[in-house]
Design an enzyme around this catalytic site. Structure first.
Site, PDB file in Angstrom:
ATOM      1  N   HIS A   1      39.672  37.052  57.689  1.00 47.36           N
ATOM      2  CA  HIS A   1      39.925  37.196  56.258  1.00 47.36           C
ATOM      3  C   HIS A   1      38.755  36.635  55.459  1.00 47.36           C
ATOM      4  CE1 HIS A   1      44.478  37.359  57.255  1.00 47.36           C
ATOM      5  NE2 HIS A   1      43.954  38.567  57.171  1.00 47.36           N
TER       6      HIS A   1
ATOM      7  N   HIS B   1      42.117  30.621  60.985  1.00 47.04           N
ATOM      8  CA  HIS B   1      42.425  31.072  59.633  1.00 47.04           C
ATOM      9  C   HIS B   1      42.589  29.844  58.730  1.00 47.04           C
ATOM     10  CE1 HIS B   1      43.445  35.419  60.452  1.00 47.04           C
ATOM     11  NE2 HIS B   1      43.473  34.933  61.685  1.00 47.04           N
TER      12      HIS B   1
ATOM     13  N   GLU C   1      38.722  33.209  53.867  1.00 47.47           N
ATOM     14  CA  GLU C   1      38.939  32.115  54.812  1.00 47.47           C
ATOM     15  C   GLU C   1      37.633  31.796  55.553  1.00 47.47           C
ATOM     16  OE1 GLU C   1      42.400  33.242  57.117  1.00 47.47           O
ATOM     17  OE2 GLU C   1      43.545  33.682  55.290  1.00 47.47           O
TER      18      GLU C   1
ATOM     19  N   GLU D   1      45.897  27.750  61.329  1.00 47.18           N
ATOM     20  CA  GLU D   1      45.663  27.763  59.877  1.00 47.18           C
ATOM     21  C   GLU D   1      45.189  26.374  59.450  1.00 47.18           C
ATOM     22  OE1 GLU D   1      46.044  30.391  57.926  1.00 47.18           O
ATOM     23  OE2 GLU D   1      47.399  31.769  58.973  1.00 47.18           O
TER      24      GLU D   1
END
Length: 425
Positions: free
Chosen positions: A182, A333, A185, A394
């Site tokens: 992404h 992420h 990110e 994450e």
């Protein structure tokens, strides 16, 4: 690197300012604004390197600055040169020069040959915003300093930018880490590259990483890293891509979805396809969920594309994964400080135990993936097709893109996950 001049802004300017500081031509603030101080520092550098002192960073100036972008230079050996004298002259030390030039007899260095000389600073910067060019410079610089690192490209992006990989270690356990599916990110890219630099440096001196012996880790493991899966999107979000046909096209895509702030809310590739919704694992379910949410065309985020693996970046990582045949994967992420380890409620043997170790060394939570996010991701495809442990991690907390000021604190938390992953699975 694009041409930079007075008034330019963005991460390319930050990298230029950093390089001029590294080269000793200024104590510039790496603020990404090309002002009078940056112009004068560049002019001094140009004069010292027999370039036209126009204060414009064009192709010739970028080529001359390359050693301070990559962290190494090529030196043509002269009579009397030695690893010791080169290490003294350039400040990196004899051991660093010898490490970068394996196979050369220190007592009989061949005059006229080009040798690699590392420069006295880390390759990977951790205090500036990133761009696709910086990824390439870091990959090349790390591979030059540490010849046991193997670098290459596993594909190209929509705009034709290289998708880089680094590989080290020869063991039977095979681990693949990837980052920056992404665009917003992008902070995950320096996380992986900083880790591989720390790991390689520890291997070189017989040291440790996160309390684990680096040499022992790589005696049993081969590690492959894909540090920037979406380089085009990185350039858009960080401000390196500011104009042109591609920029105009993504502005049009964004205009159809005003719920996403532009460009900070952009996650997709430059065709408006969310790369982490591109894998053949419940892709049809992902499409149904996102269509129900109103994401029915190219968008800044959450558009699944026209078919699985239609995006060149996702296809390239899929094929790299098949070729490398990993024992374990980690997909990096942001944000949330959480580790996802299952696909549709299923986890392969050993996945929970390894996940619990990752959680213990980081303080991150080990959680099940929410239903609406449990389809078509990279982790999902890997668990489904390989039946081996796969994780989505994450990092950090806040609103994406997380600021680079958060980097050091995030890295301290997650380096244990990266190190433990080399012996898990």
């Amino acid at each position: 690197m694009r041409i930079l001049r007075f008034g330019s802004t963005g991460p390319g300017v930050q990298l230029l300012q950093l390089a001029l500081n590294r080269a000793g031509f200024g104590e510039l603030a790496t603020d990404g604004a090309f002002g009078p101080l940056t112009r004068e520092a560049l002019r001094r550098f140009q004069r010292a390197n027999a370039l036209q002192p126009d204060g414009v960073a064009g192709p010739r100036s970028h080529a001359a600055l390359r050693p301070w972008y990559t962290g190494y230079l090529l030196h043509t050996l002269r009579p009397g040169d030695s690893f010791w004298s080169l290490g003294q002259a350039y400040g990196s030390g004899e051991a660093a020069v010898a490490l970068a030039n394996p196979g050369l007899p220190p007592e009989r260095l061949p005059v006229g040959m080009d040798v690699i000389v590392p420069l006295p600073f880390p390759v990977v910067p951790t205090k500036i915003a990133w761009c696709a060019a910086l990824v390439g410079y870091c990959v090349q610089g790390l591979a030059a300093r540490y010849p046991f690192l193997r670098s290459g490209q596993f594909g190209r992006s929509v705009l034709g930018r290289p998708l880089w990989h680094l590989t080290l270690g020869e063991g039977p356990r095979r681990v693949l880490y990837n980052a920056e599916h992404h665009a917003n990110e992008w902070i995950t890219t320096p996380l992986l590259l900083c880790f591989v630099e720390e790991l390689a440096a520890a291997v070189a001196v017989g040291g440790t990483v996160a309390g684990l012996d680096a040499g022992e880790l790589l005696a049993d493991t081969a590690l492959c890293l894909a540090p920037a899966v979406n380089p085009d999107g990185m350039d858009l979000v960080t401000g390196e891509l500011q104009s042109g046909e591609s920029y105009d096209r993504v502005r049009q895509i964004a205009a159809a979805y005003p719920r996403y702030p532009f460009p900070s809310g952009w996650k997709a590739n430059l065709r408006g396809v969310d790369l982490n919704l591109q894998y053949p694992a419940g892709w049809e379910q992902a499409r149904a969920i996102k269509f129900e949410q109103g994401i029915v065309s190219p968008a800044p985020a959450d558009f699944v594309g026209t078919a699985p693996l239609a995006a060149p970046e996702a296809r390239a990582l899929y094929e790299l994964t098949l070729h490398f045949d990993p024992t374990l994967v980690q997909a990096w992420h942001s944000q949330g400080e959480v580790i996802y380890w299952q696909y549709r409620g299923y986890a392969p043997p050993g996945a929970q135990e390894a996940g619990e170790r990752f959680a213990a060394v980081s303080g991150y939570a080990l959680e099940e993936t929410p239903y609406a996010s449990d389809f078509a991701g990279y982790k999902d495809f890997f668990i489904q097709d390989f039946d081996r442990p796969g994780y989505t991690i994450e990092v950090g907390r806040g609103v994406n893109p997380l600021p680079i000021a958060d980097f050091e604190a995030i890295y301290r938390r997650v380096r244990g996950i990266l190190a433990e992953g080399l012996r898990a699975g």
